[in-house]
Write a protein that holds these residues in place. Structure first.
Motif, short mmCIF file in Angstrom:
data_model
loop_
_atom_site.label_atom_id
_atom_site.label_comp_id
_atom_site.label_asym_id
_atom_site.label_seq_id
_atom_site.Cartn_x
_atom_site.Cartn_y
_atom_site.Cartn_z
N ASP A 1 0.85 -1.04 0.15
CA ASP A 1 0.00 0.02 0.02
C ASP A 1 1.13 1.10 0.06
OD1 ASP A 1 -1.93 2.17 0.64
OD2 ASP A 1 -3.26 0.70 1.49
N ASP A 2 0.49 2.27 -0.78
CA ASP A 2 1.41 3.56 -1.02
C ASP A 2 1.04 4.22 0.29
OD1 ASP A 2 -0.28 6.02 -2.59
OD2 ASP A 2 -1.14 3.83 -2.00
N SER A 3 0.16 4.21 1.12
CA SER A 3 -0.15 5.26 2.10
C SER A 3 0.40 4.62 3.48
CB SER A 3 -1.55 5.32 2.30
OG SER A 3 -1.64 6.08 3.50
N GLN B 1 -2.30 4.12 5.89
CA GLN B 1 -3.06 2.93 5.71
C GLN B 1 -2.37 1.52 6.17
OE1 GLN B 1 -6.22 2.47 4.63
NE2 GLN B 1 -6.65 4.70 4.25
N ARG B 2 -1.18 1.41 5.69
CA ARG B 2 -0.46 0.44 6.15
C ARG B 2 -0.36 0.18 7.60
NH1 ARG B 2 3.41 2.21 2.55
NH2 ARG B 2 5.23 2.68 4.04
N ASP C 1 -3.30 -3.07 -1.89
CA ASP C 1 -4.02 -1.94 -2.56
C ASP C 1 -4.01 -1.84 -4.28
OD1 ASP C 1 -5.56 0.59 -2.42
OD2 ASP C 1 -3.62 1.77 -2.46
#
Length: 418
Positions: free
Chosen positions: A17-19, A22-23, A64
Motif C-alpha cells: 500500500d502506498d499510504s 493505511q499500512r 491496494d
C-alpha cells in the motif's frame, strides 16, 4: 501475546500500500488478529523486490489497487507471470464494480483471491474474507484430479444405473417451504467414488450417449416423483434436457410414455434447457419444445444471463420458468451491478408471467435480497446441497426447524413479502 484468531496459519504477511497511514492501520488490525511477522511495501515494484529477498514467502498478501509506479493490478499480473500464487486480499476505496472486476480477473488467472474489500478495512471485513480460505479448501477437486473415463465405461455406467439422480431442493422464497427439486446426475464409481457431471457430460455429448443418459435421468426422476406422490409428498421435479436430444425422432413420445408409465401429470415435470442450447436445427428443436409444452410439461430457461441470446430465446420458446444463473445471485447483496441485473431479470419475468428461480444462494444476505426483490423460488447451498433421494425426508425434518429463520423479518418491505 495476542491469540491468532485467523482461521488458517499466517506465519508471514505482506501489505502492499502506498499510504503509510493505511499500512499502519492494516498492520494494527492484523497484529490484533495474532499475526506477528508483517512486511510492508509502498508499491508493486518494492513488493516484488522484497519477495525476491524473503526466505519465508508470505502466507497472505493484502494489496491496494491505486499505487504510483506499479498499481495493484499490474503487481498481481507480475505475481502470476512469476508463478507466485499467494492467498490475496485486494483492498481499495474505489467503487465495488471495479473491485469485483479485479476479483474476477484474479480468479481467471488461476490465483487464490480471498476477497476484494472496500476501504476502510476493519476486522469484520478481513475475517469475512479469511473465512473463505477453509471453505475453498473444502471444495471437492474435479477435472484433472479424477481419472479419465472412456466411452465403453460410460455406456456401461448408464446402462447399469451407476449414474444416478441426486436431488437439490427448491423452496419458496417467501416461506422457505419445499416446492420441488432438481435432478442432477452423479456417477457412483466403484473406485473413485462420486464423479460430478462436468467430468462425464462432455464425453456423453461427444459420443452420442447423451440421449441415453437424458432418458435415464428422466426415468429415474419420474420413478422418484411417483414414489414421493404415494408418500404424500407431491413435488415438481426439474430435469436438465440436453439440446442434442431435441433432434431425436420420437423423443417427445418417449417422454410422454414415461409419464404415463409412472402415472404422473405433465405439469409435475419441468424440463430445463440452457439458454444457448437451441441453436442448431432450430426448426426441429422449436417443434419439439412446442410439443412438450402442448402436453403440459413445464419449460425452464436455465442459466439465464450467461449467454448472448437470452431475450431471443424468451421470445421464441414458450417457457414457464426463468432460472437466473448463480453468477448474478451469489454476492448480489454486496454488488450494485449484480443487484441491478438481478432485479431487471425478475421484473421482466414477472411481466412475462414466468416463475423465477434463483440458483446459487449461499448466504442469508442474498436470500433476504431475493425476498425483497420478488423472486419466486430459491435454490442453493444455503438451503441444501444435492442429495440422494432417500436423504430428502431426513433433510426436510431438519429444514422445517429453519422456516422461522428463512421467512422475512416482521415489517420487511418488498414485493416478495407483501
Amino acid at each position: 501475546m495476542p491469540t491468532n484468531l485467523i482461521p488458517f496459519p499466517v506465519e508471514t504477511l505482506l501489505i502492499v500500500d502506498d499510504s503509510p497511514l493505511q499500512r499502519l492501520h492494516t498492520v494494527g488490525l492484523m497484529r490484533d488478529l495474532g499475526v506477528e511477522m508483517i512486511y510492508e511495501a509502498g508499491d508493486g515494484h518494492e513488493a516484488l523486490d522484497l519477495l525476491g529477498l524473503l526466505r519465508l514467502p508470505p502466507s497472505l498478501v493484502i494489496v491496494d489497487l491505486e499505487m504510483p509506479g506499479m498499481d495493484g493490478v499490474e503487481f498481481i499480473q507480475h505475481l502470476q507471470e512469476r508463478n507466485l500464487n499467494f492467498p490475496l486480499i485486494v483492498a481499495s476505496s474505489r467503487e465495488t464494480s471495479l473491485l469485483a472486476s479485479v476479483e474476477t480477473m484474479i480468479q481467471e488467472l488461476g490465483m487464490h483471491v480471498l476477497g476484494a474489500l472496500q476501504k476502510p478495512l476493519n476486522q469484520e471485513k478481513i475475517l469475512g474474507a479469511l473465512n473463505t480460505y477453509n471453505s475453498n479448501l473444502a471444495l471437492p477437486k474435479t477435472g484433472d484430479a479424477l481419472p479419465a473415463v472412456c466411452e465403453t465405461e460410460l455406456a456401461a455406467a448408464i446402462r447399469n444405473r451407476k449414474i444416478v439422480a441426486y436431488y437439490q431442493p427448491k423452496v419458496d422464497i417467501r416461506t422457505g417451504m419445499l416446492k420441488g427439486v432438481e435432478a442432477l446426475a452423479r456417477w457412483l464409481h466403484p473406485d473413485t467414488g462420486v464423479i460430478p457431471p462436468d467430468h462425464f457430460i462432455p464425453l456423453a455429448e461427444q459420443t452420442g450417449l447423451i440421449h441415453e443418459l437424458t432418458l435415464s435421468m428422466l426415468e429415474q426422476a419420474m420413478e422418484q416423483a411417483a414414489l414421493w406422490n404415494e408418500r404424500g409428498l407431491p413435488l415438481k421435479v426439474a430435469v436438465n434436457l440436453s439440446p442434442l436430444s431435441l433432434d431425436i425422432p420420437g423423443f417427445v413420445q418417449k417422454i410422454a410414455d414415461l409419464l404415463a408409465q409412472h402415472a404422473l401429470q405433465a405439469d409435475q415435470i419441468v424440463l430445463e434447457i440452457t439458454e444457448s442450447s437451441v441453436v442448431a436445427n432450430l426448426g426441429t428443436a422449436l417443434g419439439t419444445l412446442a410439443r412438450l409444452r402442448l402436453k403440459g410439461f413445464g419449460l425452464s430457461i436455465d442459466d439465464y444471463g450467461t449467454g448472448f441470446s437470452s431475450m431471443q430465446q424468451l421470445a421464441r420458446i414458450p417457457f414457464t420458468e426463468l432460472k437466473i444463473d448463480r453468477s448474478f445471485v451469489h454476492g448480489a447483496h454486496a454488488r450494485q451491478n449484480l443487484r441491478v441485473i438481478l432485479q431487471s431479470a425478475l421484473d421482466m419475468a414477472k411481466r412475462l408471467e414466468l416463475v423465477t428461480v434463483a440458483e446459487g444462494i449461499e448466504t442469508m444476505e442474498d436470500w433476504r435480497l431475493l425476498q425483497d426483490s420478488g423472486c419466486t423460488i430459491g435454490q442453493g447451498y444455503l438451503i441444501a446441497k444435492p442429495m440422494p433421494a432417500n436423504d430428502l425426508p431426513i433433510w426436510l425434518k431438519g429444514h422445517h426447524r429453519r422456516l422461522a429463520e428463512l421467512r422475512p423479518p416482521a415489517g420487511q418491505v418488498g414485493s416478495a413479502s407483501a
